[in-house]
Scaffold this motif. Structure first.
Motif, PDB file in Angstrom:
ATOM      1  N   LEU A   1       0.837  -1.204   0.000  1.00 28.92           N
ATOM      2  CA  LEU A   1       0.000   0.000   0.000  1.00 28.92           C
ATOM      3  C   LEU A   1       0.870   1.252   0.000  1.00 28.92           C
ATOM      4  O   LEU A   1       0.582   2.216  -0.715  1.00 28.92           O
ATOM      5  N   PHE A   2       1.924   1.242   0.819  1.00 24.75           N
ATOM      6  CA  PHE A   2       2.806   2.407   0.850  1.00 24.75           C
ATOM      7  C   PHE A   2       3.430   2.650  -0.519  1.00 24.75           C
ATOM      8  O   PHE A   2       3.461   3.776  -1.015  1.00 24.75           O
TER       9      PHE A   2
ATOM     10  N   GLY B   1       3.676   5.508  -5.755  1.00 26.28           N
ATOM     11  CA  GLY B   1       3.457   5.479  -7.194  1.00 26.28           C
ATOM     12  C   GLY B   1       2.454   6.530  -7.654  1.00 26.28           C
ATOM     13  O   GLY B   1       2.667   7.199  -8.671  1.00 26.28           O
ATOM     14  N   ILE B   2       1.369   6.697  -6.895  1.00 25.24           N
ATOM     15  CA  ILE B   2       0.368   7.710  -7.246  1.00 25.24           C
ATOM     16  C   ILE B   2       0.991   9.098  -7.202  1.00 25.24           C
ATOM     17  O   ILE B   2       0.804   9.907  -8.113  1.00 25.24           O
ATOM     18  N   VAL B   3       1.729   9.375  -6.137  1.00 27.42           N
ATOM     19  CA  VAL B   3       2.355  10.690  -6.011  1.00 27.42           C
ATOM     20  C   VAL B   3       3.370  10.887  -7.136  1.00 27.42           C
ATOM     21  O   VAL B   3       3.400  11.931  -7.790  1.00 27.42           O
ATOM     22  N   TYR B   4       4.193   9.884  -7.390  1.00 19.31           N
ATOM     23  CA  TYR B   4       5.223   9.978  -8.422  1.00 19.31           C
ATOM     24  C   TYR B   4       4.619  10.289  -9.789  1.00 19.31           C
ATOM     25  O   TYR B   4       5.115  11.148 -10.524  1.00 19.31           O
ATOM     26  N   GLU B   5       3.539   9.594 -10.129  1.00 18.21           N
ATOM     27  CA  GLU B   5       2.919   9.764 -11.442  1.00 18.21           C
ATOM     28  C   GLU B   5       2.261  11.132 -11.616  1.00 18.21           C
ATOM     29  O   GLU B   5       1.978  11.544 -12.729  1.00 18.21           O
ATOM     30  N   ASN B   6       2.021  11.834 -10.516  1.00 24.77           N
ATOM     31  CA  ASN B   6       1.315  13.108 -10.577  1.00 24.77           C
ATOM     32  C   ASN B   6       2.177  14.289 -10.145  1.00 24.77           C
ATOM     33  O   ASN B   6       1.660  15.274  -9.624  1.00 24.77           O
ATOM     34  N   GLN B   7       3.486  14.192 -10.367  1.00 13.35           N
ATOM     35  CA  GLN B   7       4.403  15.280 -10.009  1.00 13.35           C
ATOM     36  C   GLN B   7       5.559  15.317 -10.989  1.00 13.35           C
ATOM     37  O   GLN B   7       5.749  14.397 -11.765  1.00 13.35           O
TER      38      GLN B   7
ATOM     39  N   ASP C   1      -0.299   5.386   8.202  1.00 15.68           N
ATOM     40  CA  ASP C   1      -1.396   6.324   8.490  1.00 15.68           C
ATOM     41  C   ASP C   1      -0.943   7.774   8.314  1.00 15.68           C
ATOM     42  O   ASP C   1      -1.638   8.581   7.697  1.00 15.68           O
ATOM     43  N   LYS C   2       0.234   8.102   8.843  1.00 20.86           N
ATOM     44  CA  LYS C   2       0.763   9.465   8.714  1.00 20.86           C
ATOM     45  C   LYS C   2       1.056   9.815   7.259  1.00 20.86           C
ATOM     46  O   LYS C   2       0.809  10.936   6.820  1.00 20.86           O
ATOM     47  N   ALA C   3       1.581   8.860   6.513  1.00 20.79           N
ATOM     48  CA  ALA C   3       1.892   9.105   5.103  1.00 20.79           C
ATOM     49  C   ALA C   3       0.614   9.395   4.321  1.00 20.79           C
ATOM     50  O   ALA C   3       0.565  10.337   3.513  1.00 20.79           O
ATOM     51  N   ILE C   4      -0.429   8.621   4.560  1.00 20.73           N
ATOM     52  CA  ILE C   4      -1.701   8.838   3.869  1.00 20.73           C
ATOM     53  C   ILE C   4      -2.303  10.172   4.273  1.00 20.73           C
ATOM     54  O   ILE C   4      -2.783  10.932   3.426  1.00 20.73           O
ATOM     55  N   GLN C   5      -2.251  10.489   5.568  1.00 19.20           N
ATOM     56  CA  GLN C   5      -2.769  11.786   6.035  1.00 19.20           C
ATOM     57  C   GLN C   5      -2.016  12.934   5.365  1.00 19.20           C
ATOM     58  O   GLN C   5      -2.622  13.915   4.918  1.00 19.20           O
ATOM     59  N   PHE C   6      -0.704  12.822   5.285  1.00 18.09           N
ATOM     60  CA  PHE C   6       0.104  13.865   4.651  1.00 18.09           C
ATOM     61  C   PHE C   6      -0.267  14.036   3.182  1.00 18.09           C
ATOM     62  O   PHE C   6      -0.488  15.152   2.711  1.00 18.09           O
ATOM     63  N   VAL C   7      -0.333  12.933   2.453  1.00 20.31           N
ATOM     64  CA  VAL C   7      -0.637  13.016   1.020  1.00 20.31           C
ATOM     65  C   VAL C   7      -2.024  13.614   0.806  1.00 20.31           C
ATOM     66  O   VAL C   7      -2.208  14.482  -0.051  1.00 20.31           O
ATOM     67  N   CYS C   8      -3.007  13.202   1.608  1.00 24.00           N
ATOM     68  CA  CYS C   8      -4.362  13.749   1.465  1.00 24.00           C
ATOM     69  C   CYS C   8      -4.422  15.228   1.860  1.00 24.00           C
ATOM     70  O   CYS C   8      -5.145  16.007   1.239  1.00 24.00           O
TER      71      CYS C   8
ATOM     72  N   PRO D   1      -6.026  15.928  -3.330  1.00 21.99           N
ATOM     73  CA  PRO D   1      -7.265  16.275  -2.626  1.00 21.99           C
ATOM     74  C   PRO D   1      -8.251  15.102  -2.554  1.00 21.99           C
ATOM     75  O   PRO D   1      -9.335  15.135  -3.131  1.00 21.99           O
ATOM     76  N   PHE D   2      -7.866  14.041  -1.855  1.00 17.29           N
ATOM     77  CA  PHE D   2      -8.720  12.884  -1.596  1.00 17.29           C
ATOM     78  C   PHE D   2      -9.030  12.851  -0.111  1.00 17.29           C
ATOM     79  O   PHE D   2      -8.243  13.355   0.700  1.00 17.29           O
ATOM     80  N   THR D   3     -10.111  12.202   0.258  1.00 22.47           N
ATOM     81  CA  THR D   3     -10.303  11.875   1.667  1.00 22.47           C
ATOM     82  C   THR D   3      -9.416  10.662   1.947  1.00 22.47           C
ATOM     83  O   THR D   3      -9.075   9.913   1.021  1.00 22.47           O
ATOM     84  N   GLU D   4      -9.073  10.471   3.198  1.00 20.03           N
ATOM     85  CA  GLU D   4      -8.229   9.328   3.534  1.00 20.03           C
ATOM     86  C   GLU D   4      -8.904   8.015   3.164  1.00 20.03           C
ATOM     87  O   GLU D   4      -8.262   7.104   2.653  1.00 20.03           O
ATOM     88  N   GLY D   5     -10.212   7.934   3.398  1.00 19.70           N
ATOM     89  CA  GLY D   5     -10.945   6.709   3.057  1.00 19.70           C
ATOM     90  C   GLY D   5     -10.932   6.420   1.568  1.00 19.70           C
ATOM     91  O   GLY D   5     -10.729   5.276   1.140  1.00 19.70           O
ATOM     92  N   ASP D   6     -11.139   7.468   0.753  1.00 24.73           N
ATOM     93  CA  ASP D   6     -11.127   7.283  -0.699  1.00 24.73           C
ATOM     94  C   ASP D   6      -9.741   6.881  -1.188  1.00 24.73           C
ATOM     95  O   ASP D   6      -9.608   6.015  -2.064  1.00 24.73           O
ATOM     96  N   LEU D   7      -8.710   7.505  -0.631  1.00 26.84           N
ATOM     97  CA  LEU D   7      -7.352   7.165  -1.053  1.00 26.84           C
ATOM     98  C   LEU D   7      -7.011   5.737  -0.653  1.00 26.84           C
ATOM     99  O   LEU D   7      -6.448   4.977  -1.450  1.00 26.84           O
ATOM    100  N   ARG D   8      -7.373   5.351   0.559  1.00 29.48           N
ATOM    101  CA  ARG D   8      -7.117   3.958   0.987  1.00 29.48           C
ATOM    102  C   ARG D   8      -7.817   2.968   0.065  1.00 29.48           C
ATOM    103  O   ARG D   8      -7.234   1.953  -0.328  1.00 29.48           O
ATOM    104  N   SER D   9      -9.062   3.256  -0.290  1.00 27.12           N
ATOM    105  CA  SER D   9      -9.805   2.369  -1.196  1.00 27.12           C
ATOM    106  C   SER D   9      -9.110   2.257  -2.542  1.00 27.12           C
ATOM    107  O   SER D   9      -8.981   1.164  -3.109  1.00 27.12           O
ATOM    108  N   GLU D  10      -8.652   3.386  -3.066  1.00 27.60           N
ATOM    109  CA  GLU D  10      -7.935   3.397  -4.339  1.00 27.60           C
ATOM    110  C   GLU D  10      -6.655   2.568  -4.247  1.00 27.60           C
ATOM    111  O   GLU D  10      -6.346   1.773  -5.137  1.00 27.60           O
ATOM    112  N   LEU D  11      -5.905   2.742  -3.158  1.00 29.00           N
ATOM    113  CA  LEU D  11      -4.659   1.991  -2.976  1.00 29.00           C
ATOM    114  C   LEU D  11      -4.937   0.498  -2.867  1.00 29.00           C
ATOM    115  O   LEU D  11      -4.226  -0.323  -3.460  1.00 29.00           O
ATOM    116  N   GLU D  12      -5.965   0.138  -2.125  1.00 29.47           N
ATOM    117  CA  GLU D  12      -6.307  -1.280  -1.956  1.00 29.47           C
ATOM    118  C   GLU D  12      -6.691  -1.914  -3.282  1.00 29.47           C
ATOM    119  O   GLU D  12      -6.317  -3.055  -3.565  1.00 29.47           O
ATOM    120  N   GLN D  13      -7.414  -1.185  -4.106  1.00 28.30           N
ATOM    121  CA  GLN D  13      -7.765  -1.696  -5.436  1.00 28.30           C
ATOM    122  C   GLN D  13      -6.501  -1.859  -6.282  1.00 28.30           C
ATOM    123  O   GLN D  13      -6.377  -2.839  -7.026  1.00 28.30           O
TER     124      GLN D  13
END
Length: 142
Positions: free
Chosen positions: A48-49, A54-60, A112-119, A124-136
């Motif tokens: 997940l981390f 990967g998401i951050v890398y692809e969007n910067q 948890d801290k990494a996801i909170q920081f990125v969100c 601009p995702f909610t933590e729940g939405d980002l976690r769901s995206e990562l899990e998928q």
């Protein structure tokens, strides 16, 4: 010291492999032993981390590699050592998240801290939405 893997079954620790069962068979009934409980690292959380990275890398466009993104996230959430560099400049050195260097409870807090920081600062995702995206992304969606 030999490290063995057990899982919890009710209120009992049960070996998960032949080596653990062999040890158990050598113990006398009601023999007391000392046990150090260390939660095994969760490989899915580790993936997940790296999916987050990967998401951050692809969007910067600032960082050249995924490792640089990972290091930047680590430093941003305080998972780094500060050392005094040349002429007194403070340098941040990201710490390792390798399985041998970080226990599961610590990694859960780190993720948890990494996801909170990125969100909060990057995507601009909610933590729940980002976690769901990562899990998928890593194939562990509920």
């Amino acid at each position: 010291m030999t490290r063995l893997l057990f899982h919890k079954l009710g209120n009992t620790l049960v070996p998960v492999d032949d080596q653990g069962w062999a040890l158990m068979s050598r113990l006398k009934h009601r023999q007391e032993v000392t046990v150090e409980v260390v939660r095994a690292r969760n490989g899915r959380q580790h993936r997940l981390f790296w999916a987050l990275v990967g998401i951050v890398y692809e969007n910067q466009t600032k960082y050249a590699t995924r490792q640089q993104v990972a290091d930047a996230i680590k430093c941003a959430i305080g998972y780094c050592d500060e050392i005094e560099g040349y002429k007194g400049a403070v340098i941040q050195r990201p710490r390792s998240i390798a399985f041998a260097n970080m226990k599961q409870d610590e990694f859960t807090e780190f993720l948890d801290k990494a996801i909170q920081f990125v969100c909060g600062r990057i995507i601009p995702f909610t933590e729940g939405d980002l976690r769901s995206e990562l899990e998928q992304m890593v194939g562990i969606a509920a």
